[in-house]
Design a protein around this motif. Sequence first.
Motif, PDB file in Angstrom:
ATOM      1  N   UNK A  77      -0.817  -8.376   6.828  1.00 28.39           N
ATOM      2  CA  UNK A  77      -2.032  -8.271   6.022  1.00 28.39           C
ATOM      3  C   UNK A  77      -3.024  -7.442   6.828  1.00 28.39           C
ATOM      4  N   UNK A  78      -3.475  -6.347   6.228  1.00 28.68           N
ATOM      5  CA  UNK A  78      -4.368  -5.420   6.901  1.00 28.68           C
ATOM      6  C   UNK A  78      -5.678  -5.355   6.135  1.00 28.68           C
ATOM      7  N   UNK A  79      -6.787  -5.401   6.850  1.00 22.02           N
ATOM      8  CA  UNK A  79      -8.080  -5.359   6.185  1.00 22.02           C
ATOM      9  C   UNK A  79      -9.068  -4.468   6.900  1.00 22.02           C
ATOM     10  N   UNK A  80      -9.858  -3.753   6.138  1.00 24.06           N
ATOM     11  CA  UNK A  80     -10.944  -2.951   6.693  1.00 24.06           C
ATOM     12  C   UNK A  80     -11.997  -2.814   5.589  1.00 24.06           C
ATOM     13  N   UNK A  81     -13.252  -3.020   5.964  1.00 28.29           N
ATOM     14  CA  UNK A  81     -14.310  -3.001   4.958  1.00 28.29           C
ATOM     15  C   UNK A  81     -14.073  -4.076   3.906  1.00 28.29           C
TER      16      UNK A  81
END
Length: 228
Positions: A77-81
């Motif tokens: 799971x990748x998150x940015x902003x």
Amino acid sequence: MAIFEFNVLRRTFLTLPPQSLTANRTLPYPSSTVYAIIADVSSYQTFLPYCLSSRVTAWSAPHPETQQSYPSEATLVVGWGNIKETFTSSIYCVPGRVVEAIGGATKTRLRDDEIAHHKKSSRRLTSPGTASVPEKPRDAGDQSILTHLSTRWTLRPFPYKPPVPGEDGTPKDRTEVMLSLEFQFANPVYAALSQAAAPKVAGMMIEAFEKRIREVIEGSDGAGNKGA
């Protein structure tokens, strides 16, 4: 006229080619240790920027030389902003030399004999040594944001060079680490927006791994702290 301009812009987005990024480092650590850390996919969430979760969902059969099982599939799971995405990737490990993760419709370029331990069994393992369950078919449509994804780490021992003046003269193992990233977004807007930020990604990743390797080898705590 406005509709015509939008269609031209949209067509330009759609024809954007896959993006390719590379980075490399020569690290003052033995290749076996560096490789073990890169292949430890489940630990990525503790130090890799923007990685919120990393879970190995399948393991290879034991490799005939190392007698060790390696990750065969993982969900990250990748998150940015305000964006958070889940990726399921196939993992291929060539012990001591290559760790490759692919997603979307991407196919591995490794030879069959190099990854036979990943292909021998159609059984799925929850962890090495546990009971297996039938493997579920992969759906290429699962990759909602990327149509193409390839991450390859390549390692090789760096030839020893005599120490520079002032060093204690003790030989030190060195490892050349090369990271290659290829990706293509399904959404043309993401593809266009990513072109400015993407060149920094490979450097950030290899720096995060370099920091993690240093923490593990030199005994730093690193308790869940991620690189910036």
